[in-house]
Design an enzyme around this catalytic site. Structure first.
Site, mmCIF file in Angstrom:
data_model
loop_
_atom_site.group_PDB
_atom_site.id
_atom_site.type_symbol
_atom_site.label_atom_id
_atom_site.label_comp_id
_atom_site.label_asym_id
_atom_site.label_seq_id
_atom_site.Cartn_x
_atom_site.Cartn_y
_atom_site.Cartn_z
ATOM 1 N N ASP A 290 -30.091 4.262 12.662
ATOM 2 C CA ASP A 290 -29.264 3.093 12.374
ATOM 3 C C ASP A 290 -29.992 2.332 11.274
ATOM 4 O OD1 ASP A 290 -28.088 0.615 12.274
ATOM 5 O OD2 ASP A 290 -28.012 0.313 14.440
ATOM 6 N N HIS B 169 -22.809 -4.216 14.841
ATOM 7 C CA HIS B 169 -23.243 -2.865 15.208
ATOM 8 C C HIS B 169 -22.056 -1.919 15.408
ATOM 9 C CE1 HIS B 169 -27.477 -3.975 15.843
ATOM 10 N NE2 HIS B 169 -27.036 -5.092 16.385
ATOM 11 N N ASP C 220 -22.698 2.921 14.389
ATOM 12 C CA ASP C 220 -23.562 2.370 13.332
ATOM 13 C C ASP C 220 -24.726 3.294 12.980
ATOM 14 O OD1 ASP C 220 -25.009 2.071 15.631
ATOM 15 O OD2 ASP C 220 -25.219 -0.105 15.508
ATOM 16 N N ASP C 221 -24.649 4.556 13.410
ATOM 17 C CA ASP C 221 -25.750 5.483 13.135
ATOM 18 C C ASP C 221 -25.390 6.471 12.026
ATOM 19 O OD1 ASP C 221 -27.933 5.087 15.355
ATOM 20 O OD2 ASP C 221 -25.965 4.781 16.266
ATOM 21 N N GLN D 57 -32.977 -1.081 10.531
ATOM 22 C CA GLN D 57 -33.323 -1.343 11.939
ATOM 23 C C GLN D 57 -34.174 -0.255 12.613
ATOM 24 O OE1 GLN D 57 -30.071 -2.728 14.655
ATOM 25 N NE2 GLN D 57 -30.480 -0.854 15.792
ATOM 26 N N ASP E 68 -23.024 7.066 20.304
ATOM 27 C CA ASP E 68 -23.445 5.703 19.942
ATOM 28 C C ASP E 68 -23.368 4.819 21.173
ATOM 29 O OD1 ASP E 68 -24.432 3.744 18.211
ATOM 30 O OD2 ASP E 68 -22.417 2.958 17.818
ATOM 31 N N TYR F 209 -37.150 -4.188 23.198
ATOM 32 C CA TYR F 209 -35.787 -3.796 22.878
ATOM 33 C C TYR F 209 -35.545 -3.838 21.371
ATOM 34 C CZ TYR F 209 -30.793 -3.507 22.561
ATOM 35 O OH TYR F 209 -29.536 -3.097 22.222
ATOM 36 N N LYS G 201 -30.353 0.799 20.884
ATOM 37 C CA LYS G 201 -30.289 1.987 21.733
ATOM 38 C C LYS G 201 -30.616 3.254 20.945
ATOM 39 C CE LYS G 201 -29.822 1.432 26.063
ATOM 40 N NZ LYS G 201 -31.083 1.548 26.800
ATOM 41 N N ASP H 177 -29.035 6.175 20.878
ATOM 42 C CA ASP H 177 -27.857 6.778 20.266
ATOM 43 C C ASP H 177 -28.148 8.229 19.893
ATOM 44 O OD1 ASP H 177 -26.835 4.288 20.667
ATOM 45 O OD2 ASP H 177 -27.217 3.613 18.638
ATOM 46 N N GLN I 298 -20.490 30.486 22.039
ATOM 47 C CA GLN I 298 -19.833 31.819 22.073
ATOM 48 C C GLN I 298 -20.833 32.947 22.326
ATOM 49 O OE1 GLN I 298 -16.208 29.948 21.520
ATOM 50 N NE2 GLN I 298 -16.478 32.088 22.015
ATOM 51 N N TYR J 42 -36.932 -3.454 29.211
ATOM 52 C CA TYR J 42 -37.026 -3.304 27.753
ATOM 53 C C TYR J 42 -35.832 -3.922 27.035
ATOM 54 C CZ TYR J 42 -41.087 -0.373 28.309
ATOM 55 O OH TYR J 42 -42.338 0.085 28.616
HETATM 56 C C1 F6R Z 1 -26.322 -2.020 21.474
HETATM 57 C C2 F6R Z 1 -26.207 -2.803 20.237
HETATM 58 C C3 F6R Z 1 -25.457 -4.075 20.280
HETATM 59 C C4 F6R Z 1 -26.410 -5.267 20.103
HETATM 60 C C5 F6R Z 1 -25.636 -6.601 20.171
HETATM 61 C C6 F6R Z 1 -26.556 -7.801 19.914
HETATM 62 O O1 F6R Z 1 -27.026 -0.836 21.247
HETATM 63 O O2 F6R Z 1 -26.730 -2.440 19.219
HETATM 64 O O3 F6R Z 1 -24.684 -4.193 21.434
HETATM 65 O O4 F6R Z 1 -27.398 -5.244 21.095
HETATM 66 O O5 F6R Z 1 -24.616 -6.620 19.209
HETATM 67 O O6 F6R Z 1 -27.181 -7.608 18.703
HETATM 68 P P1 F6R Z 1 -28.136 -8.706 18.016
HETATM 69 O O7 F6R Z 1 -29.180 -9.057 19.049
HETATM 70 O O8 F6R Z 1 -28.681 -7.976 16.835
HETATM 71 O O9 F6R Z 1 -27.267 -9.866 17.666
HETATM 72 MG MG MG Z 2 -27.058 -1.219 15.017
HETATM 73 MG MG MG Z 3 -25.997 2.836 17.171
#
Ligand code: F6R
Ligand code: MG
Ligand code: MG
Length: 367
Positions: free
Chosen positions: A14, A21, A55-56, A97, A134, A230, A233, A235, A243, A349
């Site tokens: 990401d 996201h 978002d990846d 990120q 994701d 944290y 994720k 993802d 086959q 986390y």
């Molecule tokens: C989950 C993810 C989103 C963010 C959420 C808060 O993997 O990426 O759900 O955790 O949008 O994001 P921030 O803290 O960046 O505002």
């Molecule tokens: Mg993201």
């Molecule tokens: Mg993602």
């Protein structure tokens, strides 16, 4: 690497979202394509496909350098840096990120990006499926991989075909203790389930035939364990050969007809159903989700990636999608309560402990 071997690396990160996201900007895919096109022209890779899931940014690369190649990982890191520069210019959300290190260090493993890769001698015809998810974490593939390679109610070939009848071996990683165990199915099926039924702790990192031929490989990177806090994720991604001596494409996809409840979703802190979607629907909008998975099928031909076919772009998955939406509603109505929110030990986390810490002094001795 032995002659005739081809390696398939799926490396993802990401590096910035549009908006928030939910998804990514097309310029990131375009930049990834330009960079890999130059690498292809220089003969560093055989072929590639760049796409996204939510978002990846996903780099699917075929090459002749083997697994864990510094050449390929370095190239992926370079592409992610180039895409991060574009993301920063556009002020996309969370630009860069997943690049947790300042510089490349011989492998992207442990630096933030997720990696699923395998090396094999290409068969006369080589169908592979690349899964990309994701808003969920690495263990999300445990249940589908178990169903594909060990469950005769999913994979008819385990019963019907001599080519699959001996079963498969599962390479299980203990993500907390960084140790592994190989368990063979069907004979050690119950032992396997002791561990992989806890996908937050144990992840299936690879599956092999009884002869040791690679059948599946998945990304096992746990971002929060790498960063110690944290940071979004994992993802995860997963590559599966199909086959002949492996499950058929339809047996590889079948586990996703069950709306598995996985961890992730909003703020990486909630359980939700893993929804199989077509590429055009690989964007997370409802409560930053629900978690989703898309599947691209390729025929590998002399190392070239023929395709992709967007495998969940089929009304046959509509009922599963509908069931996911019903489950999503059911879970959402719990709001901040478990089992929608992850149990307290798994919230370790996330950003929740910081809030709890602020309230620490308010606790009084009871009774
Ligand atoms: C989950 C993810 C989103 C963010 C959420 C808060 O993997 O990426 O759900 O955790 O949008 O994001 P921030 O803290 O960046 O505002
Ligand atoms: Mg993201
Ligand atoms: Mg993602």
């Amino acid at each position: 690497m032995a002659r005739n071997e081809v390696s398939l690396s799926v490396i993802k990160a990401d590096v910035g979202g549009l908006v928030g996201h939910a998804g990514i900007h097309p310029d990131l895919v375009a930049t990834g394509e330009e960079e890999l096109e130059s690498a292809k022209a220089e003969g560093r890779v055989i072929d590639f496909h760049v796409t996204n899931c939510g978002d990846d940014l996903q780099l699917i690369v075929s090459h002749g350098h083997g697994d864990n190649s510094a050449e390929i990982h370095g190239l992926a890191w370079h592409v992610f840096e180039a895409c991060t520069a574009v993301a920063k210019k556009l002020k996309l959300y969370g630009a860069g990120q997943d690049l947790l290190a300042d510089a490349f260090a011989g492998t992207v493993r442990g630096l933030g990006p997720g990696v699923a890769e395998m090396t094999f001698v290409e068969r006369a015809s080589e169908p592979v499926v690349v899964f990309m998810a994701d808003k969920t974490s690495a263990g999300a593939w445990n249940l589908p991989l178990y169903k594909m390679f060990a469950d005769p109610f999913n994979t008819a070939g385990l019963v019907i075909s001599l080519a699959l009848h001996d079963g498969f071996k599962f390479d299980v990683l203990d993500v907390r203790k960084n140790r592994r165990m190989v368990l063979s199915c069907p004979e050690e099926m119950y032992d396997l389930l002791v561990f992989i039924g806890a996908p937050g702790r144990y992840t299936v990192q690879a599956v092999y035939t009884q002869d040791g031929e690679i059948a599946a490989a998945s990304s096992t990177e746990r971002l929060n364990l790498i960063a110690g806090k944290y940071v979004g994720k994992d993802d995860p991604v997963c590559v599966v050969r199909a086959q002949s001596q492996f499950p058929a494409v339809g047996e590889v996809l079948e586990p996703f007809s069950f709306p598995q409840i996985v961890e992730g979703w909003m703020r990486g802190s909630h359980h939700g159903p893993l929804m199989p979607v077509a590429r055009k629907d690989a964007q997370c909008t409802r409560f930053d989700g629900p978690p989703r998975v898309s599947a691209l099928g390729f025929q590998v031909s002399d190392g070239h990636l023929i395709g992709p076919r967007d495998l969940f772009d089929d009304p046959a998955w509509d009922k599963t999608r509908q069931e996911c939406l019903v489950l999503a509603d059911q879970l959402r109505r719990h709001g901040p309560f478990e089992p929608h929110r992850l149990p307290m030990e798994e919230m370790e986390y996330t950003t929740l402990p910081e809030v709890a810490k602020r309230l620490e002094s308010r606790w009084e001795t009871a009774g």
